[in-house]
Design an enzyme around this catalytic site. Structure first.
Site, PDB file in Angstrom:
ATOM      1  N   ASP A   1      -8.663  -6.717  -4.488  1.00  0.00           N
ATOM      2  CA  ASP A   1      -8.263  -5.339  -3.954  1.00  0.00           C
ATOM      3  C   ASP A   1      -8.954  -3.933  -5.249  1.00  0.00           C
ATOM      4  O   ASP A   1      -8.741  -3.496  -6.017  1.00  0.00           O
ATOM      5  CB  ASP A   1      -7.020  -5.387  -3.664  1.00  0.00           C
TER       6      ASP A   1
ATOM      7  N   SER B   1       0.438  -1.011   0.123  1.00  0.00           N
ATOM      8  CA  SER B   1       0.433  -0.187  -0.342  1.00  0.00           C
ATOM      9  C   SER B   1       0.912   1.339   0.099  1.00  0.00           C
ATOM     10  O   SER B   1       1.860   1.606  -0.695  1.00  0.00           O
ATOM     11  CB  SER B   1      -0.811  -0.329   1.025  1.00  0.00           C
TER      12      SER B   1
ATOM     13  N   HIS C   1      -7.993  -4.964  -0.426  1.00  0.00           N
ATOM     14  CA  HIS C   1      -6.299  -4.168  -0.189  1.00  0.00           C
ATOM     15  C   HIS C   1      -6.186  -4.966   1.609  1.00  0.00           C
ATOM     16  O   HIS C   1      -5.009  -5.066   0.873  1.00  0.00           O
ATOM     17  CB  HIS C   1      -6.917  -2.574   0.382  1.00  0.00           C
TER      18      HIS C   1
END
Lengths: 197, 399
Positions: B323, B158, B356
C-alpha cells in the site's frame, strides 16, 4: 519452557510494564499477564506469530529489532525481555544498549556456546557443534552470534551493565541443581537479569 | 422472487433511514438544520446493548456493507461482504453491525444531491464541507437513536480508519476497541496532490457548471471518470498491476492511435465509467476535502500522542506491505503515537501485493488477524458482567 517462564515470572514485579523483544507466539507475555498482571507489548516480525499473539490476547507490534527501538522512550518499561533472541540479531551490542535505554532492567536468555558438548565437538571432532539448544547446521542457522557466559559477562563488564541475577538452565529450560558449579561448562542456557550501573 | 444466499451471508437487507430534526453544528461554522442518515444493520443487539460494532466507510463506500439488496436484480453483495456475516471475521452471530452512509454522501444520507429545505432545490455545491469529526458526531446521534451507548468496536479501512481514530478521541468513553486499517494519521502532501488533480478534473469539466449540473440535466462524466481512474491507480500497487495487466495489448499488436490498446487502459476506463453511474461529483469533491482536512493532532499542538491520551479504547492497527497510498510507515506513525500515549495497541503488517485495495480483500492472514482480535472482543462483550474490572482468569488462578 514452563520452568523458564516461572523463573522469569519470579523476577517480575506484579503490575510491571514489560516489552518483549522477539515475542514469538506471545506465550511468555500471556503467562506474565496471567501471573503478574503485567501490561506492555511484544515486538515480532513474523506475521503468523503476530496472529497467534492477537489470538492469545497479547498486545503485539510488528517490528524489526534490527532497526532499533526508536519508537520507545527512555525508561518507558520496567523490564525489557529478550529470550533466545540476542544470538540471532546482527547488531547485538546496539540492541543491548537500546534494551537498557528503554527498560529500567533487562532480562535475557541465550544458548551457551561454552557448554561442554559444544567444546568437545569442536575440539575432538572438528565440526561446528550441533546440540539441543543449538540444533542448526552452520549453513542454515538463524544464529549469527555465538557466545559463552564468560563472553557475555565480559561485554557487560566493559559496557558497565550490572548483572543483577544469573541462572543457568539445561536444554529443557530447567534450572541446574548446582548453578555455581562450572556454569560456563555445564550450563546449556543462560538467564540474566541486567540493570544499568 | 425467492433468493438463496450463501450460508455465511447476512442475506437480503433493506436499508433504513433515520431522520434527525435537531440541527447539527459543523466544523466549518455552518449547520445542518435537519438531515437523514441511511443505514443498515446485521445481527442482533444483545440485552446489555454491548455488542454493537460500527463500520465506517471510505471515500466511495456507503451503508451497504454486507448482504444483498432486492432492487435492480443485482447479485452484487455489499462492499465488505467477505468480512461480515455469520462465521466471518466480523461475526454477525456475535455482533450487531451498523453502517451508515456518511453525511455529504450520495446514497441516501443528506448530501449535495438532497433538497435544501431553505430553497427547495438540491444543495449541489452549497452543501457544507463536512469533516471526519462532523461525521463522528452525526454517527453518535445514530448510536443514541439505536440505543447504543458504547460500541464494542469501531472498524474502518482507509478514510474509515480515520473515523475509527476520531471516535476514540471525540467520544473516548463510547468506544471499547478501534480497528484502524490501511489508514494514516493525516494526509501527506502527495496524498493531497492526488486529491487536487482529481478535483481539477471534475471542476474543469464543461458539464460541471460550478456544481449546479443537476439544473442542466447533465453530469460531469469526463471529470468524475478521470478522477476515479486516477484514484484507482493509487489503490493498486505497481507489482499488482504488472501481475494483473502486464503490458498486454488487447489486439496483440500496436495500432498507433489513442484507442484503448493496453489491458490496463481498458480496466481504468471501465472502472471510471462504472463509477460515474453510481456516484455524484459534488460528493466526490466534498469527501476529498474531508480527507485533506483530517488531522486529529492539529487540535493538540500537532502532538498525535496527546490526542490519543484521552482515548480509552484498545487498538488494532493493520497495514499492507504494498500500500503506497497509506503506506505501512503511516500506520506506524499511528502506532508510535498510541505507544507514547500508553494505549493498548497491536499492529500487524500484512504481506500483500494488492496495494491500498488490500483492505477489502479476503487475505487469509488479514482475516485471521481480524478474527483473532474480534473473537476476544466478542467474548468480552457477550459475557455477563461486562463492566467487571478484574480479569476472571486471574482470580481463577489465585483460587
Amino acid at each position: 519452557m514452563r520452568p523458564e517462564l516461572d523463573l522469569i515470572s519470579d523476577w517480575i514485579r506484579p503490575g510491571a510494564r514489560v516489552l518483549d523483544l522477539g515475542c514469538g507466539d506471545g506465550a511468555l507475555l500471556a503467562y506474565l499477564q496471567a501471573q503478574r498482571q503485567v501490561s506492555g507489548y511484544g515486538l515480532e516480525i513474523d506475521t503468523a506469530n503476530i496472529v497467534k499473539c492477537i489470538q492469545a490476547g497479547v498486545n503485539v507490534i510488528h517490528a524489526d529489532l534490527e532497526a532499533g527501538l526508536a519508537d520507545f522512550g527512555d525508561s518507558s518499561f520496567d523490564y525489557v525481555i529478550m529470550t533466545q533472541t540476542l544470538q540471532a540479531v546482527k547488531h547485538t551490542e546496539r540492541l543491548l544498549d537500546e534494551m537498557l535505554r528503554v527498560g529500567r532492567q533487562g532480562i535475557v536468555t541465550f544458548p551457551n556456546f561454552g557448554f561442554w558438548r559444544c567444546r568437545m565437538q569442536i575440539a575432538l571432532q572438528g565440526f561446528m557443534p550441533v546440540v539441543k539448544t543449538l540444533p542448526y547446521q552452520w549453513y542454515d542457522t538463524p544464529n549469527v552470534h555465538l557466545f559463552t557466559l564468560r563472553d557475555f559477562e565480559e561485554l557487560c563488564r566493559r559496557k558497565r551493565i550490572d548483572i543483577l541475577q544469573r541462572m543457568v538452565l539445561d536444554h529443557a529450560h530447567r534450572p541446574r541443581p548446582r548453578p555455581e558449579l562450572w556454569p560456563n561448562l555445564l550450563g546449556e542456557i543462560a538467564l540474566y537479569r541486567l540493570g544499568r550501573a | 422472487m425467492p433468493h438463496t444466499f450463501p450460508a455465511d451471508s447476512v442475506g437480503l437487507i433493506t436499508p433504513q433511514t433515520a431522520h434527525f430534526a435537531e440541527a447539527l453544528a459543523l466544523d466549518c461554522g455552518r449547520s445542518l438544520t435537519e438531515y437523514d442518515l441511511v443505514y443498515e444493520t446485521y445481527g442482533t443487539l444483545n440485552a446489555e446493548h454491548s455488542n454493537a460494532v460500527l463500520i465506517c466507510h471510505a471515500l466511495s463506500g456507503d451503508h451497504h456493507v454486507a448482504g444483498y439488496h432486492e432492487d435492480a436484480g443485482t447479485r452484487k453483495p455489499g462492499w465488505w461482504d467477505n468480512c461480515i456475516g455469520p462465521g466471518k471475521p466480523i461475526d454477525t452471530r456475535e455482533f450487531f453491525v451498523v453502517c451508515c452512509n456518511n453525511l455529504g454522501g450520495c446514497k441516501g444520507s443528506t448530501g449535495p444531491t438532497s433538497i435544501n429545505p431553505d430553497n427547495r432545490k438540491p444543495y449541489g455545491p452549497d452543501f457544507p464541507i463536512v469533516t471526519v469529526k462532523d461525521w463522528v458526531r452525526s454517527q453518535a446521534r445514530l448510536a443514541d437513536r439505536l440505543g447504543i451507548h458504547t460500541w464494542a468496536a469501531v472498524i474502518g479501512g482507509s478514510l474509515g480508519g480515520m473515523q475509527a481514530m476520531q471516535w476514540t478521541i471525540t467520544f473516548p468513553e463510547r468506544v471499547r476497541h478501534a480497528l484502524v486499517i490501511a489508514a494514516a494519521p493525516r494526509l501527506s502532501a502527495q496524498n493531497i496532490a492526488f486529491n487536487e488533480v482529481a478535483r481539477q478534473a471534475i471542476l474543469s469539466d464543461p458539464d460541471f457548471h460550478h456544481g449546479h449540473y443537476y439544473d442542466f440535466g447533465v453530469v460531469p462524466r469526463r471529470g468524475l471518470m478521470i478522477a476515479r481512474m486516477l484514484g484507482h491507480i493509487t489503490y493498486l500497487s505497481d507489482e499488482g498491476m504488472r501481475a494483473k495487466f502486464g503490458r498486454e495489448l488487447r489486439e496483440g499488436r500496436p495500432n498507433f492511435n489513442f484507442d484503448t490498446e493496453f489491458e490496463v487502459e481498458s480496466y481504468l476506463r471501465h472502472q471510471g465509467r462504472a463509477f460515474v453511474d453510481r456516484f455524484d461529483a459534488n460528493t466526490y469533491l466534498l469527501i476529498t476535502k474531508t480527507l485533506d482536512y483530517f488531522d486529529p493532532a492539529a487540535d493538540f499542538d500537532q502532538d498525535l500522542a496527546a490526542a490519543f491520551h484521552r482515548a480509552q479504547a484498545r487498538f488494532l492497527v493493520v497495514s499492507f506491505t504494498s500500500d503506497w497510498r497509506f503506506a505501512p510507515a503511516r500506520s506506524r506513525e499511528i502506532v508510535q503515537a498510541l505507544v507514547r500515549a500508553g494505549r493498548e495497541v497491536s499492529y500487524a503488517e500484512i504481506p500483500s501485493d494488492s496495494g491500498h485495495d488490500a483492505f477489502l480483500m479476503p487475505i487469509p492472514l488479514y482475516h485471521d488477524t481480524l478474527r483473532g482480535y474480534l473473537t476476544r472482543v466478542a467474548h468480552e462483550v457477550n459475557t455477563p458482567a461486562v463492566s467487571a474490572h478484574a480479569s476472571p482468569e486471574g482470580h481463577a488462578d489465585a483460587a
